[in-house]
Design an enzyme around this catalytic site. Structure first.
Site, PDB file in Angstrom:
ATOM      1  CE  LYS A  89      -3.947   1.773   2.758  1.00 58.42           C
ATOM      2  NZ  LYS A  89      -4.776   1.448   3.943  1.00 58.42           N
ATOM      3  CB  SER A 163      -7.999   3.162   3.100  1.00 56.00           C
ATOM      4  OG  SER A 163      -7.091   2.591   4.024  1.00 56.00           O
ATOM      5  CB  SER A 187      -8.214   0.104   5.876  1.00 63.91           C
ATOM      6  OG  SER A 187      -8.895   1.318   6.104  1.00 63.91           O
TER       7      SER A 187
END
Length: 615
Positions: A89, A163, A187
């Site tokens: 990420k 996310s 997330s």
């Protein structure tokens, strides 16, 4: 999002760690060729990626890995992730790569690897790209990014979840073997549920946050996406560990169980909300039925404190921690931020220091209630998300629907719990449905032990790859945890025997029944209460039935302290050659004892005492 058919498919698409390890055992010199094929299958127009490794960055990792292999004299035993491609990420640092947190105006070039990245590289893994996310990890939707909304891998009309949207997407499509996300409010779990993959939200502080752009430092956890539970668990152990450079890192106390009890008890919310999503409700009911039919005891519990704590994360003073985390970009260039993210961050200015302390007091009170509620249970089982929405629906209600996604996730980090998101089924509309198991801190391995069995019991494809889980994966046994001691018991500590409580009261879990090597004699000791046997290695011995238990490392010493002479703990050899800790007896005590080796085990001997004597 670009179609995966835009580029040539990699022959390694959807490989699990086991398959990657087998590939390199068969072709140990194929590192460059293999990674070239992997990189050639990726598309720059795929907006799940923010950044892909350059040829130079990939070569630098290959050279480093070759050095590690040379130092290991060619052996891959110390490099369990040798050549395995993974994604990160884009709120985590990789030396020499840009970090954006999905905000170009925030971008900087990292000087060093985040601790988790460095640890994974040290085990042989190769990072090939950085993935899209809800800007500054603020959202559960996957739509709040200037790089575009990441589409659901099963139906592009729907959201991917956030996310950690990009990390879930590239993993679900099998472009990498595993990927890293972060989880503050869910997330690392919601995107797993929406894309049919495993999402491990580790205990806070197990995986270091050094080199990770914070969202809420008190609650942030690096999370792991994988195609199998076994892979997620293996990656967590490779990446985890205490890091003095992270003020919120902590050492595992090694007191928690490493597996679940033979007859688990799961808590279930006494009231469930699905926001009108009948398919989601139906699939969760089906999951509960499967759990019940597999022998799990399901007990409704008051969900009020969980719900109240979940509401605090975005509708209380805790949102001000995001304001602090974003910092200068919000103060100096707010126009550079996603409008929805900017609005959420701006709300933090509405709270005072007094509000923050009140919020912390409330968090502590609700957290205590939650942990007390979970006492006596192996886990809480909830829907990973109560519903899913289309991308168009999120445009209309970006905050409300995001909030709905988090009602079964937002409380987890605030209450210092561990969590594991698991696929459970495919809905009638073709979208995935999932469940999440939640347990106290440091119960990560216990959750994984159940998750392995759960995944084996289903016939779901791995992510969105269309590939089935191979039979070899079913046979992969759980590793002996470094957080526990595997001990062989032979007498009064066996299941159902008088002293078994000395194990169960210390969170020990039964692993299996097996036998020793055929080199032991068993004696019924004289004058012991309750009756106890003595196991002695001797010529003319036989295989003796034992049970293997895993006892938490920190509880092993106090368990041993209760063992009276002439018994003690030593090393036993099992029939299959394994060496484990186990009960042994000092030879002098056998003089007045009865040789019961012929019975093959303590249970048979005890049963013989109860059988009537035939004339």
């Amino acid at each position: 999002m670009a179609s995966v058919s835009d580029t040539a498919a990699s022959p390694f698409r959807g490989f699990t760690l086991r398959e990657w390890q087998q590939h390199y055992r068969n072709a140990p010199d194929s590192l460059r060729t293999t990674l070239s094929l992997v990189m050639g299958s990726l598309s720059q127009s795929d907006n799940a990626w923010i950044y892909l490794a350059t040829a130079e960055q990939l070569e630098a990792q290959i050279l480093h890995l070759e050095t590690l292999r040379a130092q290991a004299e060619g052996s891959l035993s110390t490099l369990p992730l040798f050549g395995v491609p993974f994604a990160v990420k884009d709120n985590m640092d990789i030396a020499g790569w840009p970090t954006t947190a999905a905000c170009p105006a925030f971008a900087y070039t990292a000087e060093t690897d985040a601790t988790v990245i460095a640890r994974l590289k040290a085990k042989g893994a190769i990072v090939i790209g950085k993935t899209n996310l809800d800007q500054f990890a603020t959202g559960l939707v996957g739509t709040r990014s200037p790089f575009g909304a990441v589409a659901n891998t099963f139906n592009p009309d729907y959201v991917s979840g956030g996310s950690s949207s990009g990390s879930a997407s590239v993993l679900a499509r099998g472009l990498v073997a595993f990927s890293l996300g972060t989880d503050t409010a869910g997330s690392g779990r919601v995107p797993a549920g929406f894309n049919n993959v495993i999402g491990l939200k580790p205990t806070k502080g197990w995986l270091s946050n050094t080199g990770v752009v914070p969202a809420c430092r008190l609650n942030d956890s690096v999370s792991i996406f994988a195609l199998t539970v076994a892979d997620a668990q293996a990656v967590a152990h490779a990446a985890g560990g205490y890091d003095a450079a992270d003020a919120y890192s902590r050492k595992n106390p090694h007191t928690a169980p490493v597996a679940m009890s033979p007859h688990p008890r799961f808590a279930v919310p006494d009231s469930l909300e699905f926001f009108g999503d009948a398919l989601a409700e139906f699939e969760f009911d089906q999951a509960l039925e499967r759990l019940n039919s597999s022998g799990i005891t399901l007990v409704p519990v008051d969900f009020t404190p969980f719900r109240e704590l979940a509401e605090q994360l975005y509708y209380g003073a805790w949102v001000a921690e995001r304001t602090v985390a974003v910092g200068e970009i919000f103060e100096e260039s707010p126009e550079a931020m996603d409008p929805v993210v900017r609005g959420i961050v701006a709300n933090g200015l509405n709270y005072t220091a007094c509000d923050a302390w009140r919020a912390e007091y409330l968090r502590a009170e609700l957290s205590r209630k939650i942990n007390l509620t979970l006492e006596g249970f192996d886990a809480l089982v909830v829907p990973t998300s109560p519903t899913i929405r289309t991308q168009q629906e999120l445009v209309q209600e970006p905050v409300l629907y995001n909030s709905q996604f988090g009602i079964y996730t937002n409380f987890t980090n605030l209450a210092d719990l561990s969590a594991l998101a698991l696929p459970s089924s495919l809905r009638a509309d073709g979208l995935p449905a999932g469940i999440t198991l939640i347990a106290p801190a440091w119960h990560d391995d216990a959750l994984a032990s159940f998750g392995r069995h759960w995944q084996r019991s289903l016939s779901l494809p791995l992510g969105a790859t269309g590939r089935a889980m191979k039979s070899e994966e079913f046979m992969t046994s759980a590793p002996v945890s470094a957080a526990s001691v595997r001990i062989a018991v032979v007498g009064a500590h066996l299941t159902g025997m008088p002293l078994n409580f000395q194990l169960t009261s210390r969170n020990a879990v039964r692993v299996e029944q097996t036998t020793t090597a055929a080199t032991y004699k068993l004696y019924a000791l004289a004058n012991t209460q309750p009756p106890k046997p003595g196991l002695v290695r001797a010529e003319g011995g036989s295989a003796i039935i034992v049970e293997l238990w895993d006892i938490p490392l920190a509880r092993f010493g106090e368990f041993v302290a209760e063992i009276p002479a002439p018994l003690g703990i030593g090393s036993l050899e099992l029939a299959d050659g394994r060496i484990v800790k186990g009960f042994i007896c000092e030879p002098w005590a056998t003089g007045e004892a009865t040789d019961i080796t012929a019975f093959g085990g303590w249970r048979s001997y005890i049963q013989s005492l109860k059988s009537p004597v035939k004339s």
